[in-house]
Design an enzyme around this catalytic site. Structure first.
Site, mmCIF file in Angstrom:
data_model
loop_
_atom_site.group_PDB
_atom_site.id
_atom_site.type_symbol
_atom_site.label_atom_id
_atom_site.label_comp_id
_atom_site.label_asym_id
_atom_site.label_seq_id
_atom_site.Cartn_x
_atom_site.Cartn_y
_atom_site.Cartn_z
ATOM 1 N N ALA A 127 21.094 47.301 24.207
ATOM 2 C CA ALA A 127 21.261 48.054 22.520
ATOM 3 C C ALA A 127 21.705 47.761 21.263
ATOM 4 O O ALA A 127 22.379 46.843 21.136
ATOM 5 C CB ALA A 127 21.388 49.201 22.892
ATOM 6 N N GLU A 149 22.320 48.451 29.496
ATOM 7 C CA GLU A 149 23.396 48.933 28.327
ATOM 8 C C GLU A 149 24.838 49.131 29.228
ATOM 9 O O GLU A 149 24.355 50.469 28.963
ATOM 10 C CB GLU A 149 22.668 49.857 27.604
ATOM 11 C CG GLU A 149 23.367 50.445 26.202
ATOM 12 C CD GLU A 149 24.490 49.244 25.367
ATOM 13 O OE1 GLU A 149 25.651 49.148 25.342
ATOM 14 O OE2 GLU A 149 23.614 48.026 25.506
ATOM 15 N N CYS A 247 28.643 38.031 17.353
ATOM 16 C CA CYS A 247 28.530 37.416 16.414
ATOM 17 C C CYS A 247 29.611 37.607 15.840
ATOM 18 O O CYS A 247 30.767 38.209 14.656
ATOM 19 C CB CYS A 247 27.777 39.350 15.821
ATOM 20 S SG CYS A 247 28.449 40.615 16.656
#
Length: 479
Positions: A127, A149, A247
């Site tokens: 997701a 997910e 990230c």
């Protein structure tokens, strides 16, 4: 571009000074973090070619700058940014593009680098769907993707994005990613693990991203990441490719996780260098061959990407103790399947041998053939696309099937005006000046399928799903 004030804990700044290579400037890093992130989009090549998309959007005056690592990716600048949200444009509503951060396009680029053409792929933490939809486009809706997910609330968003983009080769699951090594050992040609992380790279989008940051939290997250990559590695077949990405920017959640895997399975892990992934990739290259993208290098989010190959089998984990339960679908017999296929073609819905018909009560579904080997091993939240519901008079074709399967050159396709298309997206019936002849009408806009309508006299009865209906400003207000 305006500045915004980012919160940086002192310990984070100390850690970044140590992690950053000497070739980069720490002052440039701080300056880049204070600049808001550039918007970026990815053209959905399942629906439209990049060339046709550029031609279609040329009148809008958008400034589209190519993203070096993704042929279909662009940074976008618009003069009327506030007048109309990107998500309310006609091209977004019909699935022609996906709003996706540029650096998050890197992992999929790495997954398919050097001619890699996997047929069964898993996206472990999928997701909201940016990478799953990117993978599906790279696979041209062929083969099969398991998109998992863990967060229940995000599975719905994941499905909505997959459906909007016209994707048919995905199965959705809702599990902790640590189960897959046990449940589906050595079943996948390629796996993307875009791991949950501390999010240090997203401060340009969220200035308060580091409010709860701590070195101790990083260590806890890294422990989870090691368990996730171990599970993913077990689910990967020998010879397969695993891409690990985050990230975040610290080495503990990035390089150290990959090195731990190599130390754990020294004879089975081979790092595949990413220095040739795109021009100037070497600016972010680590000595191990990973990409450690600090935000000032390419003016994007901070990101990390590693690619590795599983060179040989590894000892299996203990067999699972749980039971999956009975699979509630059964394959449709050939003769009946032929009749269904013929009826579907009559309203412009067509599919190839990658999809097979299954039935549950009065529901007809199309499942990707490549996922059938997983039936009985995992429980699916959603599988393939719902084609139709049967009733006394025939079939009630489903919206997601229209978006994924319809060919706009069908004889019963009916092109709406911009005003009519906007009415359609608002969930209202449409009253065209010259009504079509057919009873089942494939509704298109910009020659893209946007739904199926029933003609009742001069009225086209709206079948747009209630949960997708839009209000507020839409695209005609931007004309």
């Amino acid at each position: 571009m305006a500045q915004h004030t980012v919160y940086f804990p002192d310990a984070f700044l100390t850690q970044m000074r140590e992690a950053m290579p000497s070739t980069l400037s720490f002052d440039d890093f701080l300056a880049a973090c204070q600049r808001p992130l550039r918007r970026s989009i990815r053209v959905n090549t399942l629906k439209i070619s990049v060339a046709d998309f550029l031609q279609l959007t040329a009148p809008y005056g958008w400034t589209l700058t190519p993203i070096p690592w993704c042929e279909e990716g662009f940074w976008i600048e618009r003069d009327n940014e506030d007048a109309l949200p990107l998500g309310s444009t006609a091209e977004h509503l019909s699935g022609l593009f996906y709003i996706q951060e540029a650096s998050s396009m890197l992992p999929v680029a790495a997954l398919f680098a050097d001619g890699n053409a996997p047929q069964r792929v898993m996206d472990v933490a999928a997701a909201p769907g940016s990478k799953t939809t990117q993978i599906a486009a790279r696979m041209n809706n062929e083969g099969a993707i398991l998109a998992n997910e863990f967060s229940a609330s995000r599975v719905k968003v994941l499905h909505a994005n997959i459906s909007r983009c016209g994707i048919s080769n995905v199965a959705l699951t809702h599990f902790d990613g640590r189960v897959f090594g046990v449940a589906v050992p050595e079943m996948f040609d390629a796996i993307l693990l875009d791991a949950p992380c501390s999010g240090e790279g997203v401060v340009r989008k969220d200035p308060d991203a580091l409010k709860n940051w701590s070195p101790e939290s990083n260590q806890e997250i890294a422990a989870t990441q090691r368990e996730l990559i171990d599970s993913a590695f077990h689910a990967l077949r020998p010879g397969g490719t695993l891409v690990y990405s985050t990230c975040t920017l610290n080495r503990e959640e990035n390089e150290a996780v990959c090195m731990w895997l190599k130390e754990t399975y020294p004879d089975a892990v081979e790092f595949l260098p990413l220095g040739e992934l795109f021009p100037a990739a070497n600016k972010a290259l680590t000595e191990e061959g990973f990409l450690h993208v600090f935000p000032q290098i390419y003016d994007c989010e901070g990101f990390f990407v590693a690619r590795l190959r599983k060179t040989q089998a590894i000892p299996a984990l203990p067999a699972p103790k749980y039971k999956v339960g009975n699979f509630p679908f059964s394959p449709v017999k050939d003769r009946e399947a032929g009749q269904i296929r013929q009826a579907a073609a009559g309203v412009g819905l067509n599919w190839d041998e990658n999809l097979r018909l299954w039935q549950r009560d009065k529901e007809l579904w199309l499942f990707p053939v490549g996922i059938e080997a997983l039936i009985g091993k995992v429980r699916f939240s959603r599988l393939g696309i719902k084609l139709a519901e049967t009733h006394n008079k025939g079939y009630r074709w489903q919206h997601e099937a229209v978006i994924a399967l319809a060919t706009p050159d069908n004889v019963n396709a009916f092109e709406l005006t911009p005003q009519e298309a906007e009415e359609w997206y608002r969930g209202r019936d449409v009253y065209p000046q010259a009504a079509p002849v057919a009873d089942d009408v494939l509704v298109t806009f910009q020659h893209q399928p946007i739904g199926l309508a029933k003609r009742i006299g001069s009225r086209l009865k709206n079948s747009y799903p209630r949960e997708l209906v839009r209000d507020g400003k839409l695209f005609t207000s931007n004309a």
